[in-house]
Design a protein around this motif. Sequence first.
Motif, PDB file in Angstrom:
ATOM      1  N   SER A   1      38.170 -37.413  17.773  1.00 56.55           N
ATOM      2  CA  SER A   1      37.586 -38.574  18.459  1.00 56.55           C
ATOM      3  C   SER A   1      38.259 -39.899  18.117  1.00 56.55           C
ATOM      4  CB  SER A   1      36.083 -38.654  18.178  1.00 56.55           C
ATOM      5  OG  SER A   1      35.443 -37.490  18.632  1.00 56.55           O
ATOM      6  N   VAL A   2      39.535 -39.853  17.766  1.00 55.98           N
ATOM      7  CA  VAL A   2      40.308 -41.082  17.571  1.00 55.98           C
ATOM      8  C   VAL A   2      40.603 -41.681  18.943  1.00 55.98           C
ATOM      9  CG1 VAL A   2      42.453 -42.059  16.679  1.00 55.98           C
ATOM     10  CG2 VAL A   2      41.271 -40.245  15.406  1.00 55.98           C
ATOM     11  N   ILE A   3      40.882 -40.795  19.913  1.00 58.46           N
ATOM     12  CA  ILE A   3      41.074 -41.197  21.309  1.00 58.46           C
ATOM     13  C   ILE A   3      40.086 -40.382  22.147  1.00 58.46           C
ATOM     14  CG2 ILE A   3      43.487 -41.897  21.069  1.00 58.46           C
ATOM     15  CD1 ILE A   3      44.300 -39.143  22.122  1.00 58.46           C
ATOM     16  N   SER A   4      39.762 -40.865  23.334  1.00 60.88           N
ATOM     17  CA  SER A   4      38.769 -40.145  24.137  1.00 60.88           C
ATOM     18  C   SER A   4      39.386 -39.147  25.107  1.00 60.88           C
ATOM     19  CB  SER A   4      37.868 -41.127  24.875  1.00 60.88           C
ATOM     20  OG  SER A   4      38.630 -41.994  25.674  1.00 60.88           O
ATOM     21  N   THR A   5      40.636 -39.362  25.503  1.00 71.22           N
ATOM     22  CA  THR A   5      41.304 -38.411  26.392  1.00 71.22           C
ATOM     23  C   THR A   5      42.714 -38.146  25.887  1.00 71.22           C
ATOM     24  OG1 THR A   5      42.279 -40.064  27.870  1.00 71.22           O
ATOM     25  CG2 THR A   5      40.036 -39.324  28.394  1.00 71.22           C
ATOM     26  N   GLY A   6      43.242 -36.984  26.259  1.00 71.80           N
ATOM     27  CA  GLY A   6      44.599 -36.643  25.853  1.00 71.80           C
ATOM     28  C   GLY A   6      45.630 -37.604  26.397  1.00 71.80           C
ATOM     29  N   GLY A   7      45.357 -38.191  27.560  1.00 73.27           N
ATOM     30  CA  GLY A   7      46.283 -39.127  28.171  1.00 73.27           C
ATOM     31  C   GLY A   7      46.458 -40.419  27.388  1.00 73.27           C
ATOM     32  N   GLN A   8      45.519 -40.721  26.514  1.00 73.82           N
ATOM     33  CA  GLN A   8      45.607 -41.937  25.712  1.00 73.82           C
ATOM     34  C   GLN A   8      46.533 -41.778  24.510  1.00 73.82           C
ATOM     35  OE1 GLN A   8      41.473 -42.591  24.772  1.00 73.82           O
ATOM     36  NE2 GLN A   8      41.272 -44.106  26.403  1.00 73.82           N
ATOM     37  N   ALA A   9      46.932 -40.556  24.195  1.00 68.25           N
ATOM     38  CA  ALA A   9      47.723 -40.305  22.988  1.00 68.25           C
ATOM     39  C   ALA A   9      49.034 -41.080  22.989  1.00 68.25           C
ATOM     40  CB  ALA A   9      47.991 -38.811  22.831  1.00 68.25           C
ATOM     41  N   LYS A  10      49.747 -41.072  24.101  1.00 68.13           N
ATOM     42  CA  LYS A  10      51.044 -41.756  24.178  1.00 68.13           C
ATOM     43  C   LYS A  10      50.875 -43.245  23.896  1.00 68.13           C
ATOM     44  CE  LYS A  10      55.062 -42.038  27.189  1.00 68.13           C
ATOM     45  NZ  LYS A  10      55.619 -41.611  28.479  1.00 68.13           N
ATOM     46  N   TRP A  11      49.897 -43.858  24.550  1.00 71.12           N
ATOM     47  CA  TRP A  11      49.632 -45.281  24.333  1.00 71.12           C
ATOM     48  C   TRP A  11      49.222 -45.551  22.892  1.00 71.12           C
ATOM     49  CZ3 TRP A  11      44.888 -47.132  22.761  1.00 71.12           C
ATOM     50  CH2 TRP A  11      44.792 -48.503  22.664  1.00 71.12           C
ATOM     51  N   TYR A  12      48.304 -44.737  22.376  1.00 69.13           N
ATOM     52  CA  TYR A  12      47.800 -44.944  21.018  1.00 69.13           C
ATOM     53  C   TYR A  12      48.931 -44.860  19.997  1.00 69.13           C
ATOM     54  CZ  TYR A  12      45.021 -44.597  16.813  1.00 69.13           C
ATOM     55  OH  TYR A  12      44.486 -44.833  15.563  1.00 69.13           O
ATOM     56  N   LEU A  13      49.791 -43.858  20.140  1.00 64.42           N
ATOM     57  CA  LEU A  13      50.878 -43.672  19.180  1.00 64.42           C
ATOM     58  C   LEU A  13      51.946 -44.749  19.300  1.00 64.42           C
ATOM     59  CD1 LEU A  13      51.114 -39.803  19.382  1.00 64.42           C
ATOM     60  CD2 LEU A  13      50.306 -41.150  17.442  1.00 64.42           C
ATOM     61  N   ARG A  14      52.059 -45.373  20.464  1.00 64.85           N
ATOM     62  CA  ARG A  14      52.997 -46.481  20.627  1.00 64.85           C
ATOM     63  C   ARG A  14      52.465 -47.745  19.948  1.00 64.85           C
ATOM     64  NH1 ARG A  14      53.528 -48.012  26.386  1.00 64.85           N
ATOM     65  NH2 ARG A  14      53.395 -45.775  26.563  1.00 64.85           N
ATOM     66  N   GLU A  15      51.149 -47.916  19.972  1.00 63.39           N
ATOM     67  CA  GLU A  15      50.523 -49.131  19.448  1.00 63.39           C
ATOM     68  C   GLU A  15      50.139 -49.053  17.970  1.00 63.39           C
ATOM     69  OE1 GLU A  15      50.051 -51.971  21.293  1.00 63.39           O
ATOM     70  OE2 GLU A  15      51.150 -50.960  22.902  1.00 63.39           O
ATOM     71  N   ASN A  16      50.046 -47.860  17.405  1.00 62.37           N
ATOM     72  CA  ASN A  16      49.586 -47.674  16.029  1.00 62.37           C
ATOM     73  C   ASN A  16      50.565 -46.814  15.252  1.00 62.37           C
ATOM     74  OD1 ASN A  16      46.594 -48.728  16.119  1.00 62.37           O
ATOM     75  ND2 ASN A  16      46.903 -47.544  17.980  1.00 62.37           N
ATOM     76  N   THR A  17      50.712 -47.111  13.974  1.00 61.84           N
ATOM     77  CA  THR A  17      51.593 -46.325  13.118  1.00 61.84           C
ATOM     78  C   THR A  17      50.797 -45.180  12.506  1.00 61.84           C
ATOM     79  OG1 THR A  17      52.912 -48.273  12.589  1.00 61.84           O
ATOM     80  CG2 THR A  17      53.126 -46.382  11.122  1.00 61.84           C
ATOM     81  N   VAL A  18      51.094 -43.980  12.955  1.00 65.14           N
ATOM     82  CA  VAL A  18      50.451 -42.781  12.433  1.00 65.14           C
ATOM     83  C   VAL A  18      51.470 -42.071  11.550  1.00 65.14           C
ATOM     84  CG1 VAL A  18      49.467 -40.544  13.053  1.00 65.14           C
ATOM     85  CG2 VAL A  18      48.924 -42.565  14.423  1.00 65.14           C
ATOM     86  N   ASN A  19      51.065 -41.736  10.331  1.00 67.90           N
ATOM     87  CA  ASN A  19      51.956 -41.048   9.403  1.00 67.90           C
ATOM     88  C   ASN A  19      51.618 -39.568   9.347  1.00 67.90           C
ATOM     89  OD1 ASN A  19      53.501 -43.277   8.506  1.00 67.90           O
ATOM     90  ND2 ASN A  19      51.816 -43.911   7.205  1.00 67.90           N
ATOM     91  N   VAL A  20      52.635 -38.743   9.508  1.00 62.06           N
ATOM     92  CA  VAL A  20      52.492 -37.299   9.361  1.00 62.06           C
ATOM     93  C   VAL A  20      53.315 -36.908   8.138  1.00 62.06           C
ATOM     94  CG1 VAL A  20      52.911 -35.046  10.404  1.00 62.06           C
ATOM     95  CG2 VAL A  20      52.195 -36.965  11.841  1.00 62.06           C
ATOM     96  N   ASN A  21      52.648 -36.349   7.151  1.00 64.40           N
ATOM     97  CA  ASN A  21      53.307 -35.992   5.882  1.00 64.40           C
ATOM     98  C   ASN A  21      54.048 -37.191   5.301  1.00 64.40           C
ATOM     99  OD1 ASN A  21      52.332 -33.349   6.120  1.00 64.40           O
ATOM    100  ND2 ASN A  21      54.107 -32.723   7.304  1.00 64.40           N
ATOM    101  N   ASP A  22      53.382 -38.347   5.323  1.00 65.66           N
ATOM    102  CA  ASP A  22      53.884 -39.605   4.748  1.00 65.66           C
ATOM    103  C   ASP A  22      55.092 -40.200   5.459  1.00 65.66           C
ATOM    104  OD1 ASP A  22      51.868 -39.707   2.767  1.00 65.66           O
ATOM    105  OD2 ASP A  22      53.007 -38.310   1.528  1.00 65.66           O
ATOM    106  N   GLU A  23      55.352 -39.769   6.693  1.00 68.73           N
ATOM    107  CA  GLU A  23      56.436 -40.351   7.479  1.00 68.73           C
ATOM    108  C   GLU A  23      55.893 -40.759   8.846  1.00 68.73           C
ATOM    109  OE1 GLU A  23      59.825 -37.805   7.724  1.00 68.73           O
ATOM    110  OE2 GLU A  23      59.972 -37.571   5.568  1.00 68.73           O
ATOM    111  N   PRO A  24      56.275 -41.940   9.349  1.00 67.44           N
ATOM    112  CA  PRO A  24      55.781 -42.380  10.660  1.00 67.44           C
ATOM    113  C   PRO A  24      56.216 -41.419  11.763  1.00 67.44           C
ATOM    114  CG  PRO A  24      57.081 -44.111   9.584  1.00 67.44           C
ATOM    115  CD  PRO A  24      57.182 -42.902   8.739  1.00 67.44           C
TER     116      PRO A  24
END
Length: 75
Positions: free
Chosen positions: A22-45
Amino acid sequence: MKKEVFIDTPYITLGQMLKEESVISTGGQAKWYLRENTVNVNDEPDDRRGRKLYPDDTVDVPDAGSFVIRSKQGE
């Protein structure tokens, strides 16, 4: 403390995980969200919504917390 995300498949994509938690409400928002926010996977953006997350991978999401992927198959 990291929240555990249980999967019953070999992997889950980053976009699917964001929606499931529930970080985003639809799968289509993922691209926008990841462009606007720094998400780290295994300590790497990482900004790829299709990034495959496997058991024991960690994901840090701004304002949503930290998550660790776990396999349901180990139950």
